[in-house]
Design a protein around this motif. Structure first.
Motif, PDB file in Angstrom:
ATOM      1  N   PHE A  79     -64.885  43.232 -56.182  1.00 17.79           N
ATOM      2  CA  PHE A  79     -64.915  44.667 -56.460  1.00 17.79           C
ATOM      3  C   PHE A  79     -64.485  45.434 -55.215  1.00 17.79           C
ATOM      4  O   PHE A  79     -64.769  45.034 -54.090  1.00 17.79           O
ATOM      5  CB  PHE A  79     -66.319  45.106 -56.901  1.00 17.79           C
ATOM      6  N   ARG A  80     -63.813  46.545 -55.429  1.00  8.58           N
ATOM      7  CA  ARG A  80     -63.282  47.338 -54.328  1.00  8.58           C
ATOM      8  C   ARG A  80     -63.697  48.801 -54.469  1.00  8.58           C
ATOM      9  O   ARG A  80     -63.962  49.285 -55.581  1.00  8.58           O
ATOM     10  CB  ARG A  80     -61.747  47.249 -54.293  1.00  8.58           C
ATOM     11  N   ASN A  81     -63.726  49.470 -53.317  1.00 10.15           N
ATOM     12  CA  ASN A  81     -63.965  50.916 -53.247  1.00 10.15           C
ATOM     13  C   ASN A  81     -65.277  51.294 -53.937  1.00 10.15           C
ATOM     14  O   ASN A  81     -66.311  50.704 -53.654  1.00 10.15           O
ATOM     15  CB  ASN A  81     -62.774  51.667 -53.843  1.00 10.15           C
ATOM     16  N   ALA A  82     -65.236  52.277 -54.809  1.00 18.82           N
ATOM     17  CA  ALA A  82     -66.474  52.797 -55.410  1.00 18.82           C
ATOM     18  C   ALA A  82     -67.108  51.825 -56.388  1.00 18.82           C
ATOM     19  O   ALA A  82     -68.293  51.954 -56.706  1.00 18.82           O
ATOM     20  CB  ALA A  82     -66.197  54.117 -56.124  1.00 18.82           C
ATOM     21  N   ARG A  83     -66.359  50.832 -56.871  1.00 22.91           N
ATOM     22  CA  ARG A  83     -66.918  49.889 -57.836  1.00 22.91           C
ATOM     23  C   ARG A  83     -67.897  48.920 -57.197  1.00 22.91           C
ATOM     24  O   ARG A  83     -68.637  48.226 -57.897  1.00 22.91           O
ATOM     25  CB  ARG A  83     -65.792  49.103 -58.501  1.00 22.91           C
ATOM     26  N   LYS A  84     -67.907  48.839 -55.879  1.00 19.15           N
ATOM     27  CA  LYS A  84     -68.856  47.939 -55.214  1.00 19.15           C
ATOM     28  C   LYS A  84     -70.296  48.391 -55.402  1.00 19.15           C
ATOM     29  O   LYS A  84     -71.209  47.564 -55.333  1.00 19.15           O
ATOM     30  CB  LYS A  84     -68.531  47.858 -53.713  1.00 19.15           C
ATOM     31  N   GLY A  85     -70.500  49.672 -55.622  1.00 20.35           N
ATOM     32  CA  GLY A  85     -71.857  50.178 -55.773  1.00 20.35           C
ATOM     33  C   GLY A  85     -72.357  50.230 -57.194  1.00 20.35           C
ATOM     34  O   GLY A  85     -73.446  50.764 -57.438  1.00 20.35           O
ATOM     35  N   THR A  86     -71.621  49.678 -58.152  1.00 21.21           N
ATOM     36  CA  THR A  86     -72.046  49.721 -59.547  1.00 21.21           C
ATOM     37  C   THR A  86     -73.030  48.595 -59.846  1.00 21.21           C
ATOM     38  O   THR A  86     -73.170  47.630 -59.084  1.00 21.21           O
ATOM     39  CB  THR A  86     -70.826  49.613 -60.475  1.00 21.21           C
ATOM     40  N   ASN A  87     -73.709  48.729 -60.976  1.00 20.33           N
ATOM     41  CA  ASN A  87     -74.674  47.701 -61.367  1.00 20.33           C
ATOM     42  C   ASN A  87     -73.980  46.411 -61.805  1.00 20.33           C
ATOM     43  O   ASN A  87     -74.546  45.323 -61.673  1.00 20.33           O
ATOM     44  CB  ASN A  87     -75.563  48.226 -62.490  1.00 20.33           C
ATOM     45  N   ILE A  88     -72.754  46.515 -62.318  1.00 16.52           N
ATOM     46  CA  ILE A  88     -72.018  45.304 -62.711  1.00 16.52           C
ATOM     47  C   ILE A  88     -71.682  44.465 -61.485  1.00 16.52           C
ATOM     48  O   ILE A  88     -71.783  43.233 -61.501  1.00 16.52           O
ATOM     49  CB  ILE A  88     -70.749  45.687 -63.487  1.00 16.52           C
ATOM     50  N   ALA A  89     -71.278  45.118 -60.401  1.00 19.68           N
ATOM     51  CA  ALA A  89     -70.979  44.394 -59.167  1.00 19.68           C
ATOM     52  C   ALA A  89     -72.229  43.727 -58.601  1.00 19.68           C
ATOM     53  O   ALA A  89     -72.165  42.591 -58.106  1.00 19.68           O
ATOM     54  CB  ALA A  89     -70.369  45.345 -58.143  1.00 19.68           C
ATOM     55  N   ALA A  90     -73.361  44.409 -58.684  1.00 17.54           N
ATOM     56  CA  ALA A  90     -74.606  43.826 -58.172  1.00 17.54           C
ATOM     57  C   ALA A  90     -75.002  42.592 -58.978  1.00 17.54           C
ATOM     58  O   ALA A  90     -75.412  41.571 -58.412  1.00 17.54           O
ATOM     59  CB  ALA A  90     -75.720  44.871 -58.219  1.00 17.54           C
ATOM     60  N   GLN A  91     -74.848  42.657 -60.295  1.00 20.16           N
ATOM     61  CA  GLN A  91     -75.209  41.518 -61.124  1.00 20.16           C
ATOM     62  C   GLN A  91     -74.255  40.339 -60.886  1.00 20.16           C
ATOM     63  O   GLN A  91     -74.687  39.187 -60.839  1.00 20.16           O
ATOM     64  CB  GLN A  91     -75.192  41.917 -62.592  1.00 20.16           C
ATOM     65  N   ALA A  92     -72.972  40.637 -60.716  1.00 23.55           N
ATOM     66  CA  ALA A  92     -72.015  39.561 -60.437  1.00 23.55           C
ATOM     67  C   ALA A  92     -72.303  38.908 -59.090  1.00 23.55           C
ATOM     68  O   ALA A  92     -72.213  37.679 -58.944  1.00 23.55           O
ATOM     69  CB  ALA A  92     -70.591  40.117 -60.477  1.00 23.55           C
ATOM     70  N   ALA A  93     -72.653  39.706 -58.084  1.00 25.86           N
ATOM     71  CA  ALA A  93     -72.985  39.143 -56.773  1.00 25.86           C
ATOM     72  C   ALA A  93     -74.250  38.289 -56.850  1.00 25.86           C
ATOM     73  O   ALA A  93     -74.332  37.233 -56.197  1.00 25.86           O
ATOM     74  CB  ALA A  93     -73.171  40.273 -55.758  1.00 25.86           C
ATOM     75  N   ALA A  94     -75.224  38.721 -57.650  1.00 24.65           N
ATOM     76  CA  ALA A  94     -76.455  37.938 -57.793  1.00 24.65           C
ATOM     77  C   ALA A  94     -76.185  36.599 -58.463  1.00 24.65           C
ATOM     78  O   ALA A  94     -76.732  35.567 -58.061  1.00 24.65           O
ATOM     79  CB  ALA A  94     -77.481  38.744 -58.586  1.00 24.65           C
ATOM     80  N   ILE A  95     -75.332  36.589 -59.479  1.00 26.92           N
ATOM     81  CA  ILE A  95     -75.004  35.334 -60.162  1.00 26.92           C
ATOM     82  C   ILE A  95     -74.267  34.386 -59.221  1.00 26.92           C
ATOM     83  O   ILE A  95     -74.539  33.173 -59.189  1.00 26.92           O
ATOM     84  CB  ILE A  95     -74.183  35.628 -61.424  1.00 26.92           C
ATOM     85  N   ALA A  96     -73.339  34.941 -58.429  1.00 21.59           N
ATOM     86  CA  ALA A  96     -72.602  34.096 -57.474  1.00 21.59           C
ATOM     87  C   ALA A  96     -73.535  33.524 -56.418  1.00 21.59           C
ATOM     88  O   ALA A  96     -73.409  32.349 -56.031  1.00 21.59           O
ATOM     89  CB  ALA A  96     -71.481  34.906 -56.825  1.00 21.59           C
ATOM     90  N   LEU A  97     -74.481  34.326 -55.937  1.00 23.44           N
ATOM     91  CA  LEU A  97     -75.426  33.826 -54.937  1.00 23.44           C
ATOM     92  C   LEU A  97     -76.351  32.774 -55.540  1.00 23.44           C
ATOM     93  O   LEU A  97     -76.693  31.783 -54.873  1.00 23.44           O
ATOM     94  CB  LEU A  97     -76.245  34.984 -54.367  1.00 23.44           C
ATOM     95  N   ALA A  98     -76.773  32.982 -56.788  1.00 28.52           N
ATOM     96  CA  ALA A  98     -77.662  32.009 -57.428  1.00 28.52           C
ATOM     97  C   ALA A  98     -76.972  30.661 -57.586  1.00 28.52           C
ATOM     98  O   ALA A  98     -77.614  29.610 -57.449  1.00 28.52           O
ATOM     99  CB  ALA A  98     -78.117  32.538 -58.786  1.00 28.52           C
TER     100      ALA A  98
END
Length: 211
Positions: free
Chosen positions: A134-153
């Motif tokens: 995700f880039r720019n303003a999309r990094k702060g969305t809830n979809i980006a947070a959930q995708a980052a959590a899945i990748a970390l898990a």
């Protein structure tokens, strides 16, 4: 009587010549259209038997969810939902509570940064909204947070981590989606701690920004 009423209406609107020409059926069809009536909404009292019947499926769904959570946490020993003096020495699957890995979630308005550490605080892996594409303003969305959590898990699972503690910091929009993404990935969350710093009237706030 209906015919006279239609004739009076047409005379008032200047349509009497049309009625005399034999097209009164079209005038009646144009002026008198049937109304579509809907049923009145019935408001049930809280003690009404119909309302109790509606509550039964909801209660069954809640009971099913609770049973699923109990099965997921089967084998864990919890005496209270609040920490006590014996919490750090509590054994969970033959592991002390203070030795469990910790997943730190920093949720800001611009990004969501997630890091997993061991019980002593040594970092093992990290992800953020930018590292998952995700880039720019999309990094702060809830979809980006959930995708980052899945990748970390996924990274944590490869390292043999199943039981984790979660520490959340910040009030960004990615707080809850990140936790949900970790649970969706199969990690068992033992505890959730809110580490958001709160000011106690210590410093003077910055002046308002001019636009």
């Amino acid at each position: 009587m209906f015919r006279s009423a239609v004739a009076t209406l047409c005379r008032f609107r200047g349509c009497l010549p049309r009625l005399q020409q034999g097209i009164e059926n079209s005038v009646v069809a144009t002026e008198c259209r049937p109304l579509h009536l809907t049923r009145c909404v019935q408001v049930l009292h809280k003690d009404h038997p119909g309302k109790k019947v509606e509550k039964e499926p909801r209660e069954q769904e809640v009971a099913a969810v609770e049973e699923g959570v109990e099965e997921q946490l089967q084998g864990l020993k919890f005496d209270s939902m609040f920490p006590t003096l014996e919490t750090h020495s509590m054994l969970i699957n033959n592991t002390r509570f203070d030795e469990l890995p910790i997943i730190h979630i920093k949720a800001t308005h611009n990004n969501t940064i997630i890091m997993v550490t061991d019980g002593k605080g040594v970092p093992l892996a990290h992800e953020s909204g930018g590292t998952v594409g995700f880039r720019n303003a999309r990094k702060g969305t809830n979809i980006a947070a959930q995708a980052a959590a899945i990748a970390l898990a996924q990274k944590a699972t490869k390292k043999g981590i199943n039981l984790v503690r979660i520490s959340v910091k910040g009030i960004g929009p990615g707080r809850l989606p990140a936790i949900k993404g970790l649970q969706m990935s199969g990690l068992t969350v033992v505890s959730i701690t809110d580490a958001t710093p709160l000011p106690f009237n210590g410093l003077r706030p910055k002046k308002q920004r001019r636009l």
